[in-house]
Design a protein around this motif. Structure first.
Motif, PDB file in Angstrom:
ATOM      1  N   ASP A  10       8.913  -1.803   3.584  1.00 39.33           N
ATOM      2  CA  ASP A  10       8.772  -2.528   2.320  1.00 39.33           C
ATOM      3  C   ASP A  10       7.620  -3.526   2.325  1.00 39.33           C
ATOM      4  O   ASP A  10       7.154  -3.935   1.267  1.00 39.33           O
ATOM      5  CB  ASP A  10      10.071  -3.282   1.990  1.00 39.33           C
ATOM      6  CG  ASP A  10      11.217  -2.336   1.684  1.00 39.33           C
ATOM      7  OD1 ASP A  10      10.963  -1.223   1.190  1.00 39.33           O
ATOM      8  OD2 ASP A  10      12.365  -2.724   1.948  1.00 39.33           O
ATOM      9  N   ARG A  11       7.181  -3.952   3.486  1.00 39.78           N
ATOM     10  CA  ARG A  11       6.103  -4.943   3.584  1.00 39.78           C
ATOM     11  C   ARG A  11       4.859  -4.319   4.193  1.00 39.78           C
ATOM     12  O   ARG A  11       4.942  -3.528   5.122  1.00 39.78           O
ATOM     13  CB  ARG A  11       6.552  -6.118   4.447  1.00 39.78           C
ATOM     14  CG  ARG A  11       7.691  -6.906   3.843  1.00 39.78           C
ATOM     15  CD  ARG A  11       7.961  -8.114   4.670  1.00 39.78           C
ATOM     16  NE  ARG A  11       6.726  -8.903   4.685  1.00 39.78           N
ATOM     17  CZ  ARG A  11       6.670 -10.200   4.531  1.00 39.78           C
ATOM     18  NH1 ARG A  11       7.768 -10.875   4.367  1.00 39.78           N
ATOM     19  NH2 ARG A  11       5.538 -10.847   4.554  1.00 39.78           N
ATOM     20  N   ASP A  59      12.520   8.322   6.945  1.00 45.77           N
ATOM     21  CA  ASP A  59      12.848   6.915   7.119  1.00 45.77           C
ATOM     22  C   ASP A  59      13.709   6.705   8.369  1.00 45.77           C
ATOM     23  O   ASP A  59      13.512   5.760   9.120  1.00 45.77           O
ATOM     24  CB  ASP A  59      13.570   6.409   5.863  1.00 45.77           C
ATOM     25  CG  ASP A  59      13.676   4.897   5.816  1.00 45.77           C
ATOM     26  OD1 ASP A  59      12.954   4.211   6.562  1.00 45.77           O
ATOM     27  OD2 ASP A  59      14.485   4.394   5.022  1.00 45.77           O
TER      28      ASP A  59
END
Length: 172
Positions: free
Chosen positions: A47-48, A72
């Motif tokens: 996410d970052r 993932d």
């Protein structure tokens, strides 16, 4: 900076950049997540975005697997997970394709963003396309390296993605 690779071994060994990096002493291969030491994990599902704010860690960790098997769940490694921002591959398999970097390109991009440009150049010098990767991505890498945090990196990336859409004739 130490480079570690969680090595799946599911791609062509002749084209495997992780194996070459390990053979030349630039990286350490690990066959299981448990034996892979923690560090900043280069994870395309994170996410970052990676930014210079992540430079405090002395380890980068990548997962070397085929893009077809990358999921993932495969990135179950310890450490903060960060995605690389928009960069274009220079390797012969994915030349010109954004976000489709091999392990050596991912490490080189990350090292440059984190302020280790000399190490990035060192790991790429063994690949015929290594200089091309740094040339193709010179401007974005310099801009990402000047950012303070992930938010600024994403803002710079958005500039490139908007330019890419303009080039394809798609309206924003």
């Amino acid at each position: 900076m130490q480079l570690h690779v969680r090595y799946e071994g599911d791609d062509d060994p002749e084209k495997c950049t992780a194996r070459r990096l390990a053979h030349l002493g630039h990286a350490t291969l690990h066959r299981s997540a448990r034996e892979t030491p923690p560090g900043v994990v280069l994870d395309p599902f994170a996410d970052r975005a990676l930014s210079p704010a992540d430079a405090g860690d002395d380890r980068l960790v990548a997962l070397d697997c085929s893009w077809e098997t990358a999921t993932d769940e495969a990135f179950g490694l310890e450490g903060p997970h960060r995605s690389l921002p928009f960069l274009v591959a220079a390797n012969p398999v994915n030349y010109g394709t954004p976000f489709r970097l091999n392990t050596a390109e991912a490490f080189a991009g990350a090292l440059t963003i984190l302020g280790h440009r000399d190490q990035a150049e060192g790991i790429l010098e063994t690949f015929s396309w290594g200089d091309t990767f740094l040339e193709l991505n010179a401007e974005p890498l310099a801009r990402y390296a000047d950012c303070a945090d992930s938010g600024e990196v994403v803002a710079v990336q958005d500039d490139y993605l908007a330019d890419d859409e303009d080039d394809t004739g798609v309206d924003e």
